[in-house]
Write a protein that holds these residues in place. Sequence first.
Motif, PDB file in Angstrom:
ATOM      1  N   MET A 156      -2.444   8.840   4.465  1.00  0.00           N
ATOM      2  CA  MET A 156      -3.454   8.779   3.415  1.00  0.00           C
ATOM      3  C   MET A 156      -4.399   9.973   3.511  1.00  0.00           C
ATOM      4  O   MET A 156      -4.808  10.556   2.494  1.00  0.00           O
ATOM      5  CB  MET A 156      -4.225   7.463   3.518  1.00  0.00           C
ATOM      6  CG  MET A 156      -3.418   6.238   3.131  1.00  0.00           C
ATOM      7  SD  MET A 156      -2.911   6.277   1.399  1.00  0.00           S
ATOM      8  CE  MET A 156      -4.509   6.251   0.612  1.00  0.00           C
TER       9      MET A 156
ATOM     10  N   GLU B 176       2.071   1.926  -3.432  1.00  0.00           N
ATOM     11  CA  GLU B 176       1.033   2.539  -4.272  1.00  0.00           C
ATOM     12  C   GLU B 176       0.879   4.013  -3.956  1.00  0.00           C
ATOM     13  O   GLU B 176       0.628   4.832  -4.845  1.00  0.00           O
ATOM     14  CB  GLU B 176      -0.290   1.795  -4.058  1.00  0.00           C
ATOM     15  CG  GLU B 176      -0.263   0.358  -4.562  1.00  0.00           C
ATOM     16  CD  GLU B 176      -1.576  -0.370  -4.281  1.00  0.00           C
ATOM     17  OE1 GLU B 176      -2.446   0.255  -3.662  1.00  0.00           O
ATOM     18  OE2 GLU B 176      -1.712  -1.528  -4.700  1.00  0.00           O
ATOM     19  N   VAL B 177       1.013   4.383  -2.675  1.00  0.00           N
ATOM     20  CA  VAL B 177       0.935   5.811  -2.307  1.00  0.00           C
ATOM     21  C   VAL B 177       2.075   6.577  -2.975  1.00  0.00           C
ATOM     22  O   VAL B 177       1.903   7.691  -3.478  1.00  0.00           O
ATOM     23  CB  VAL B 177       0.980   5.966  -0.775  1.00  0.00           C
ATOM     24  CG1 VAL B 177       1.161   7.429  -0.395  1.00  0.00           C
ATOM     25  CG2 VAL B 177      -0.299   5.429  -0.161  1.00  0.00           C
TER      26      VAL B 177
ATOM     27  N   GLU C 267      -8.356   0.298  -0.385  1.00  0.00           N
ATOM     28  CA  GLU C 267      -7.439  -0.741   0.072  1.00  0.00           C
ATOM     29  C   GLU C 267      -6.939  -0.440   1.483  1.00  0.00           C
ATOM     30  O   GLU C 267      -6.782  -1.347   2.310  1.00  0.00           O
ATOM     31  CB  GLU C 267      -6.258  -0.846  -0.897  1.00  0.00           C
ATOM     32  CG  GLU C 267      -6.664  -1.371  -2.273  1.00  0.00           C
ATOM     33  CD  GLU C 267      -5.465  -1.468  -3.199  1.00  0.00           C
ATOM     34  OE1 GLU C 267      -4.352  -1.111  -2.767  1.00  0.00           O
ATOM     35  OE2 GLU C 267      -5.642  -1.905  -4.356  1.00  0.00           O
TER      36      GLU C 267
ATOM     37  N   GLN D  85      -6.529   7.212  -6.586  1.00  0.00           N
ATOM     38  CA  GLN D  85      -6.421   7.555  -5.163  1.00  0.00           C
ATOM     39  C   GLN D  85      -7.576   6.954  -4.375  1.00  0.00           C
ATOM     40  O   GLN D  85      -7.407   6.459  -3.255  1.00  0.00           O
ATOM     41  CB  GLN D  85      -6.397   9.073  -5.001  1.00  0.00           C
ATOM     42  CG  GLN D  85      -6.286   9.525  -3.551  1.00  0.00           C
ATOM     43  CD  GLN D  85      -6.341  11.017  -3.418  1.00  0.00           C
ATOM     44  OE1 GLN D  85      -6.457  11.715  -4.408  1.00  0.00           O
ATOM     45  NE2 GLN D  85      -6.266  11.489  -2.210  1.00  0.00           N
TER      46      GLN D  85
ATOM     47  N   ALA E 142       0.837  -1.215   0.000  1.00  0.00           N
ATOM     48  CA  ALA E 142       0.000   0.000   0.000  1.00  0.00           C
ATOM     49  C   ALA E 142       0.860   1.248   0.000  1.00  0.00           C
ATOM     50  O   ALA E 142       0.555   2.240  -0.672  1.00  0.00           O
ATOM     51  CB  ALA E 142      -0.923  -0.007   1.223  1.00  0.00           C
TER      52      ALA E 142
ATOM     53  N   GLU F 236      -9.184   4.224  -5.118  1.00  0.00           N
ATOM     54  CA  GLU F 236      -8.921   2.794  -4.977  1.00  0.00           C
ATOM     55  C   GLU F 236      -7.917   2.527  -3.857  1.00  0.00           C
ATOM     56  O   GLU F 236      -8.055   1.583  -3.079  1.00  0.00           O
ATOM     57  CB  GLU F 236      -8.392   2.231  -6.308  1.00  0.00           C
ATOM     58  CG  GLU F 236      -9.412   2.253  -7.447  1.00  0.00           C
ATOM     59  CD  GLU F 236     -10.584   1.342  -7.146  1.00  0.00           C
ATOM     60  OE1 GLU F 236     -10.392   0.334  -6.422  1.00  0.00           O
ATOM     61  OE2 GLU F 236     -11.700   1.626  -7.617  1.00  0.00           O
ATOM     62  N   ALA F 237      -6.886   3.391  -3.776  1.00  0.00           N
ATOM     63  CA  ALA F 237      -5.899   3.232  -2.702  1.00  0.00           C
ATOM     64  C   ALA F 237      -6.531   3.446  -1.333  1.00  0.00           C
ATOM     65  O   ALA F 237      -6.209   2.754  -0.360  1.00  0.00           O
ATOM     66  CB  ALA F 237      -4.742   4.214  -2.906  1.00  0.00           C
TER      67      ALA F 237
END
Length: 397
Positions: A236, A88-89, A193, A187, A85, A189-190
């Motif tokens: 996030m 991905e960020v 998750e 973003q 994760a 979608e992240a």
Amino acid sequence: ASASASAANGDGAGGGGVGGQVPPGAARTSNAIEPLLDVEAPSSSGRSALSAARSGEKQAAAGQIRELKFALAQLHDELASARRALDEVASLQSDNLLLREERDTLMQGHAQALEEVAALQRALQVQRQETSQVTRRAESLELEISRVSADRDILAGNLASAVSQAVAMGQQRDAAVARMLVAQHMQQEAEKEAKALGEKVVTLETQLQAATGTQAALQQQLEEQRAHSAALMQKMEELRAQSAAREDQLVSEADEQARKLAVTERVLWSRVQVATAAAKGQAPEGVQVAFTNTNRYWVPSPLLYDFTKALASREVALTAAAGFLGMTVRHLGEQDFSVSTRWESLPSWEAWSCSPSALRQHNLPPGIMQYVPRKGEGFPESYIPFRDMNDAVNAKY
């Protein structure tokens, strides 16, 4: 013999624990049996029962150890998911940087378009200065006016090219907005998750709390995982706030650029249409000319050069006036000339005529006189004397 057997059994149960320690449940069971070791040895049936009880305790301790190892394996999997994760960020942050670079490219393109328009205006000024070399003869003045009309056609082509470039910039802006929407979807979608990861962490906490005899090291890892998850969620939230603020800023800037480009395109297109139609002696198509102000002048031959310079300076000032569509100069014969300015509305002409710039531009060379406007022609000049003083002034409205 019973004490030796008890010690041996206790070592065997402890050897199966995590880190060589005896599970708490097994330790409590052994402590409960120790007082029985000091009494007289039981019969064979009693020893069998005691052995069976100890064997059951060993199996229970082994089962608890397996559950702890399974929980540790799940925790390692969750840590790996958290690292993915974070990757991905980082990818989202890289996409945001790419969008910022594309925005800068669009702004540079817009600045170049403004510089080209300014260059066109400077070219127009240079072309009008060339008209200062006309001779004082009326026939040469007519030829010079024809040449200026041809130069205006060239300028119309340049303005059309500038409008095409403005349309291309608008298309680039739309593409940038589309890419920004894709980044926003990624973003979201992240965030989903990350939320799922948070739910998994909560589930893991519940399982760890329900498990008995949890080791101190496992408890410490759980606390670290919680802190890491909290930091990840906070990061996030910060990224989402920054992305939302950036998105609002880009949308606002894109809307403002689109509005300015639309106004510039409309004004340039209207002036080109009116100038083209005036050069051909036709009415402009697709442009509403709500008001035309016409003035007629008597110009002595020695003042033709100064009169031409004054009109060129006035037209340069008019290009910056809101609602101005174009200006036409006609030679009516001998020493008479007419000057017509076309406007989108009467209030646009009134706003310009009352401005400081208009007051400065109204001063034609001394010796030039004006005729009284006919009915429907418009309004007379404020500082120019009338040649036909016996005629009444008839305004258009």
